[in-house]
Design a protein around this motif. Structure first.
Motif: not given
Length: 340
Positions: A166-176, A90-98, A122-131
């Motif tokens: 926002d924030p765009q939120m994801v969880t990411v598996r360990e090791g990917v 609420k104080a800082h308004h992030p765009n992405i939170l992992l 949940a359980d993302c295996t890749d992340l990238r920025i695009d339109d």
């Protein structure tokens, strides 16, 4: 004038002041995403007596660390952590939170997303920025987080875009996500934050903690010999252990072998196990489902042993051995020992 994009945040999971490996992997990925967006990487470091972790986070690419130290934050319980993180959002308004897709991350991230009314993948295996263009609603978005993960039992790869708040939120598996190379010369700004907690936020009390070390650390292994359902039985897994011992490696397994009760889940490689990148991966009696290949396809050298010449595992193997592992493995052990 375009609205300023918020920064990329990473929740830092720690236990006893030791940062979880998945958090450092996420900091490395966050650095890549932030550079693409032209924003900063900021870490959420919660706990008590954890200030010493800030230097490590800086070395992996953090520009700023929100440091929240309070005795009520140890050991981890979800409610006070969620309250502190929500106050920071609420104080800082992030765009992405992992978050890491760990026991803690899977408990914490949905609570924060629900409170914020934000999307969560949940359980993302890749992340990238695009339109992204929403054809149905005739809306276009720039620089959105493409949240990539297997779906329908791993039979397809889905790309998910969050157009909620926002924030765009994801969880990411360990090791990917690949761990970056730390730079000890990097420094980060540290902002100490006071935890504002009520008795209701700390109503959960940890009465007892039971911890057990994992049998094996596959992520750190440089040589892995993995067995699948084609091994045939729990007793026959001795062949896998014998080859691993001869090579100085660790023993892995497919989900089918784990589900059959032939080996413990700590040894499981794949979408529902661990992701590994050893120098050498030997797949013995593993058919090679997409779920398993997702966890080992980036190994530097892959040797596959299977009686089926059309087994999917051969599609990612550098060397294919079509044959019975009961005959092939003893020959491999004999040849290796003779060379020594």
């Amino acid at each position: 004038m375009a609205e300023k994009i918020g920064n990329v945040w990473v929740f830092i999971e720690q236990e006893g002041g030791k940062i979880a490996g998945v958090s450092l992997e996420l900091v490395s990925k966050a650095r890549e995403l932030a550079d693409r967006l032209g924003v900063k990487v900021e870490a959420l470091l919660l706990g008590n007596g954890v200030a010493h972790c800030a230097d490590t986070l800086a070395s992996y690419g953090c520009d700023k660390v929100f440091l929240v130290e309070d005795p009520r934050l140890e050991p981890f319980t979800v409610m006070p952590y969620a309250k502190v993180i929500m106050d920071l959002i609420k104080a800082h308004h992030p765009n992405i939170l992992l978050f890491g897709a760990t026991l803690k991350g899977r408990e914490l991230a949905p609570r924060v997303a629900s409170e914020k009314l934000a999307g969560l993948t949940a359980d993302c295996t890749d992340l990238r920025i695009d339109d992204f263009t929403d054809v149905k609603n005739n809306k276009s978005y720039t620089d959105k987080l493409m949240q990539i993960r297997p779906a329908f039992g791993g039979n397809i790869i889905a790309t998910i875009v969050n157009t909620w708040d926002d924030p765009q939120m994801v969880t990411v598996r360990e090791g990917v996500m690949k761990l970056g190379t730390p730079d000890p010369a990097r420094k980060a700004e540290i902002e100490r934050v006071k935890a504002v907690l009520t008795p209701a936020d700390t109503v959960i009390e940890v009465v007892e903690r039971v911890r057990a070390d994992k049998e094996v650390d596959l992520k750190a292994a440089q040589i892995i010999v993995a067995g699948g359902y084609g091994v045939g039985s729990k007793a026959n897994f001795k062949l896998i252990y014998d080859l691993a011992e001869a090579l100085g490696g660790e023993v892995g397994a497919s989900r089918a072998a784990v589900d059959a009760g032939w080996i413990d889940h700590d040894h499981q490689v794949g979408q529902t196990g661990v992701t590994v990148r050893p120098r050498l991966y030997i797949a013995c009696g593993i058919s090679g489902s997409i779920q398993h290949r997702a966890g080992m396809a980036e190994s530097k050298k892959i040797i596959a042993i299977n009686t089926d010449p059309d087994a999917p595992i051969f599609s990612c193997a550098h060397y294919a051995i079509v044959g019975d592992l009961n005959a092939v493995i003893p020959q491999m052990i004999k040849a290796f020992k003779a060379k020594q």
